[in-house]
Design an enzyme around this catalytic site. Structure first.
Site, mmCIF file in Angstrom:
data_model
loop_
_atom_site.group_PDB
_atom_site.id
_atom_site.type_symbol
_atom_site.label_atom_id
_atom_site.label_comp_id
_atom_site.label_asym_id
_atom_site.label_seq_id
_atom_site.Cartn_x
_atom_site.Cartn_y
_atom_site.Cartn_z
ATOM 1 N N GLU A 241 4.471 -10.502 -6.468
ATOM 2 C CA GLU A 241 3.371 -10.622 -7.430
ATOM 3 C C GLU A 241 3.692 -10.006 -8.788
ATOM 4 O OE1 GLU A 241 3.579 -8.705 -4.861
ATOM 5 O OE2 GLU A 241 2.380 -6.893 -4.945
ATOM 6 N N SER B 234 -20.664 -5.193 -28.728
ATOM 7 C CA SER B 234 -19.939 -4.723 -29.913
ATOM 8 C C SER B 234 -19.505 -5.878 -30.788
ATOM 9 C CB SER B 234 -18.703 -3.945 -29.468
ATOM 10 O OG SER B 234 -17.745 -4.848 -28.931
ATOM 11 N N GLY B 235 -19.535 -7.082 -30.223
ATOM 12 C CA GLY B 235 -19.012 -8.225 -30.983
ATOM 13 C C GLY B 235 -17.572 -8.522 -30.619
ATOM 14 N N GLY B 236 -16.916 -7.603 -29.890
ATOM 15 C CA GLY B 236 -15.540 -7.825 -29.432
ATOM 16 C C GLY B 236 -15.502 -8.822 -28.274
ATOM 17 N N VAL B 237 -14.296 -9.232 -27.902
ATOM 18 C CA VAL B 237 -14.151 -10.268 -26.882
ATOM 19 C C VAL B 237 -14.799 -9.862 -25.553
ATOM 20 C CG1 VAL B 237 -12.490 -11.700 -25.614
ATOM 21 C CG2 VAL B 237 -11.898 -10.812 -27.863
ATOM 22 N N ASP B 238 -14.508 -8.657 -25.095
ATOM 23 C CA ASP B 238 -14.915 -8.284 -23.740
ATOM 24 C C ASP B 238 -16.434 -8.204 -23.583
ATOM 25 O OD1 ASP B 238 -12.223 -8.079 -23.723
ATOM 26 O OD2 ASP B 238 -12.154 -5.903 -23.512
ATOM 27 N N SER B 239 -17.091 -7.477 -24.490
ATOM 28 C CA SER B 239 -18.539 -7.361 -24.323
ATOM 29 C C SER B 239 -19.216 -8.700 -24.612
ATOM 30 C CB SER B 239 -19.121 -6.244 -25.193
ATOM 31 O OG SER B 239 -19.022 -6.553 -26.565
ATOM 32 N N SER B 240 -18.629 -9.512 -25.489
ATOM 33 C CA SER B 240 -19.225 -10.810 -25.794
ATOM 34 C C SER B 240 -19.172 -11.741 -24.589
ATOM 35 C CB SER B 240 -18.481 -11.480 -26.948
ATOM 36 O OG SER B 240 -18.566 -10.687 -28.083
ATOM 37 N N GLY C 184 0.844 -1.188 0.000
ATOM 38 C CA GLY C 184 0.000 0.000 0.000
ATOM 39 C C GLY C 184 0.875 1.232 0.000
ATOM 40 N N HIS D 55 8.029 -7.161 -3.841
ATOM 41 C CA HIS D 55 6.735 -7.567 -4.417
ATOM 42 C C HIS D 55 6.845 -8.870 -5.209
ATOM 43 C CE1 HIS D 55 4.309 -4.049 -3.442
ATOM 44 N NE2 HIS D 55 5.433 -3.356 -3.570
ATOM 45 N N LYS E 83 -6.967 -10.020 -19.806
ATOM 46 C CA LYS E 83 -7.469 -10.475 -21.106
ATOM 47 C C LYS E 83 -7.405 -12.001 -21.286
ATOM 48 C CE LYS E 83 -8.807 -8.608 -25.114
ATOM 49 N NZ LYS E 83 -9.675 -7.418 -25.176
ATOM 50 N N CYS F 202 5.402 -6.093 1.496
ATOM 51 C CA CYS F 202 5.747 -4.676 1.461
ATOM 52 C C CYS F 202 5.142 -3.931 2.662
ATOM 53 C CB CYS F 202 5.322 -4.085 0.124
ATOM 54 S SG CYS F 202 6.045 -2.484 -0.147
ATOM 55 N N TYR F 203 4.129 -3.101 2.452
ATOM 56 C CA TYR F 203 3.462 -2.453 3.595
ATOM 57 C C TYR F 203 3.019 -3.523 4.597
ATOM 58 C CZ TYR F 203 -0.097 0.234 6.157
ATOM 59 O OH TYR F 203 -0.848 0.840 7.135
#
Ligand code: XMP
Length: 512
Positions: free
Chosen positions: A170, A222-228, A54, A168, A368, A81-82
């Site tokens: 991660e 939209s037909g794109g990956v994310d909204s689909s 943090g 870190h 993604k 870390c923090y």
């Protein structure tokens, strides 16, 4: 009860990345507000706790503090870390206030691997970002790793399963960081590695049902990956109470609208409203040549059309969006609820603010590649899950200069040939984007015995990881030849095909 690793969020920009690393180890985790009562964690079945980093100093008056009872739950704790400074302070060690932040690469030397560094090299490159520093160990702890600047870079209380790490693990810049996290989860907490994408989907569905209740949700597809993927997931959760709106702006690729209708309406039985606004878009774009003006007109018209279509859908309470974690800009304020203050820059043309709808963003924790995995598990076809990015303004920024229906026709036909050849040769899956660009240049050609002046099409195919930089793809000559002769033979009005061999920078991927 499911095994849960609790990640207490102290406001680090990396908290979500910790959660992602845990998912990579096939373990379930949940991010909690830093002040969550220990009793809540116990009742939810938490088997281990990670204290995130943090931006605060433990010396600050407003330093975010956890419920100290978390150290009495009998479960392992890893402070990052923090988090290590908190453990130092709260468990009786000493922390010195640093004047300068130590930021960047360091080398970690492991003296005693213990369970946390079991199976890992004795020296590792690590990523630091901290101001304060632990100077005296709390009772029960010993140091097992050091860096150039810190004798207490990794500390361990083996009996209680308490660990602290100054750097870190991660982030990508730390060598073998995910192995350190896996050692904590499996070796220290005893987590079973049985958490899968299907489990993730089931949890999300539960979450969506709880937040939506009996209300209706609307989503701009939209037909794109994310909204689909967002649409498929929400549909799985609430069925016909989800309405998707697909706006045909007249700037789509050949067959795009039909493909969306066929997949969502026929296959998935999603309530899909297709709004054909192509005439309106093209009317407003008439004679406009400047790319930024085109973008503004397209964006504004989209919002208008989308809003209008809402009135026909009926009373929706939620607007769903396929926002992913990388779209989320962190602006975490420690005093409040960190999650609530994270802003999104992905909200299509500022839609949510205007429409007074609550946002539903079921993918906002995911990256993604994870979204693709969720899409595949939901049964979306490869063409959707691995679809190349396509800009919001669509072919509008690929017809250079003024947009006319005739130019769009030429571009659409040429583009379809490029897509077809890319698919047939398998190159479609290897590149970042592949498309045609219409150039408003008349060039001489010969048809039969006659000379004619006709249009020029450019082939643009690039490889990239994140669209920030890109290199032109070295496609085989035979493939380029096939595209070129098909375009000049099959598309009326094209006399010449050229290949764009510019990288980004200095060129951009799109021509406008
Ligand atoms: P450039 O052309 O800037 O593009 O190298 C980088 C990536 O962004 C896409 N792009 C857009 N996407 N609206 C979008 O939604 C836009 O106005 C836009 N302009 C470019 C481009 O296709 C590439 O993936």
């Amino acid at each position: 009860m499911a095994q849960i690793i609790a990640v207490l969020d102290f406001g680090s920009q990396y908290t979500q990345i910790i959660a992602r690393r845990i998912r990579e180890c096939s373990v379930y985790s949940k991010i909690y507000h830093f002040s969550t009562p220990a009793e809540t964690l116990r009742s939810e079945g938490v088997i281990g706790i990670i204290l995130s980093g943090g931006p605060s100093s433990v010396f600050s008056e407003k330093a975010p503090l956890p419920d100290e009872e978390i150290f009495n739950l009998g479960v392992p704790v890893l402070g990052i870390c923090y988090g290590i400074q908190l453990m130092g302070r709260l468990l009786g060690g000493e922390v010195a206030h640093g004047d300068r932040r130590e930021y960047g690469h360091g080398t970690l030397a492991i003296q005693k691997p213990g369970r946390l560094f079991s199976g890992l090299p004795k020296r590792l490159k690590v990523w630091n970002s901290h101001g304060d520093k632990l100077t005296r160990l709390p009772a029960g702890f010993s140091a097992i790793g050091t860096t150039e600047n810190s004798p207490f870079a990794v500390i361990e209380d083996r009996k209680r399963g308490f660990y602290g790490i100054q750097f870190h693990p991660e982030v990508f810049h730390t060598d073998r960081g995910v192995d350190v996290i896996r050692n904590f989860l499996v070796g220290v907490c005893g987590a079973k590695q049985d958490w899968t994408t299907e489990d993730y989907i089931l949890r999300s569905i539960e979450g969506i049902r709880t937040s939506v209740g009996k209300s209706r949700v609307i989503l701009g597809l939209s037909g794109g990956v994310d909204s689909s993927v967002a649409a498929a997931l929400i549909h799985r959760a609430i069925g016909r109470r989800l309405t998707c709106v697909f706006v045909d702006n007249g700037l789509l690729r050949k067959g795009e609208r039909e493909a969306v209708v066929s997949l969502y309406e026929r296959n998935f039985k999603i309530d899909l409203r297709v709004v054909d606004a192509s005439a309106l878009f093209l009317k407003r774009l008439k004679s406009v040549k400047d790319p930024e003006r085109k973008r503004k007109i397209i964006g504004k018209t989209f919002v208008e059309v989308f809003e209008r279509s809402l009135r026909q859908v009926g009373a929706a309470k939620f607007l769903a969006q396929g926002t992913l974690y990388p779209d989320v800009i962190e602006s975490v304020a420690i005093a409040g609820n960190p999650a609530a203050l994270i802003k999104s820059h992905h909200n299509v043309g500022g839609l949510p603010a205007r429409m007074k709808l609550a946002l539903l963003e079921p993918l906002r924790e995911l990256f993604k590649d994870e979204v693709r995995a969720v899409g595949a598990a939901l049964g979306l076809p490869r063409e959707v899950v691995w679809r190349q990015p396509f800009p919001g303004p669509g072919l509008g920024v690929r017809v250079i200069g003024e947009i006319t229906s005739e130019r769009l026709r030429v571009l659409r036909e040429a583009d379809a040939i490029i897509q077809d050849e890319m698919m047939k040769s398998g190159w479609y899956w290897k590149v970042w984007q592949s498309f045609a660009v219409y150039l408003p240049v008349k060039s001489v050609g010969v048809v039969g015995d006659e000379r004619n002046y006709a249009d020029v099409i450019a082939i643009r195919v690039v490889e990239s990881k994140d669209a920030m930089t890109a290199d032109w793809s070295r496609l085989p000559y035979d493939l380029l030849q096939q595209m070129s002769s098909r375009i000049t033979n099959e598309v009326r009005g094209v006399s010449r095909v050229v290949l764009d061999i510019s990288s980004k920078p200095p060129a951009t991927i799109e021509w406008e």
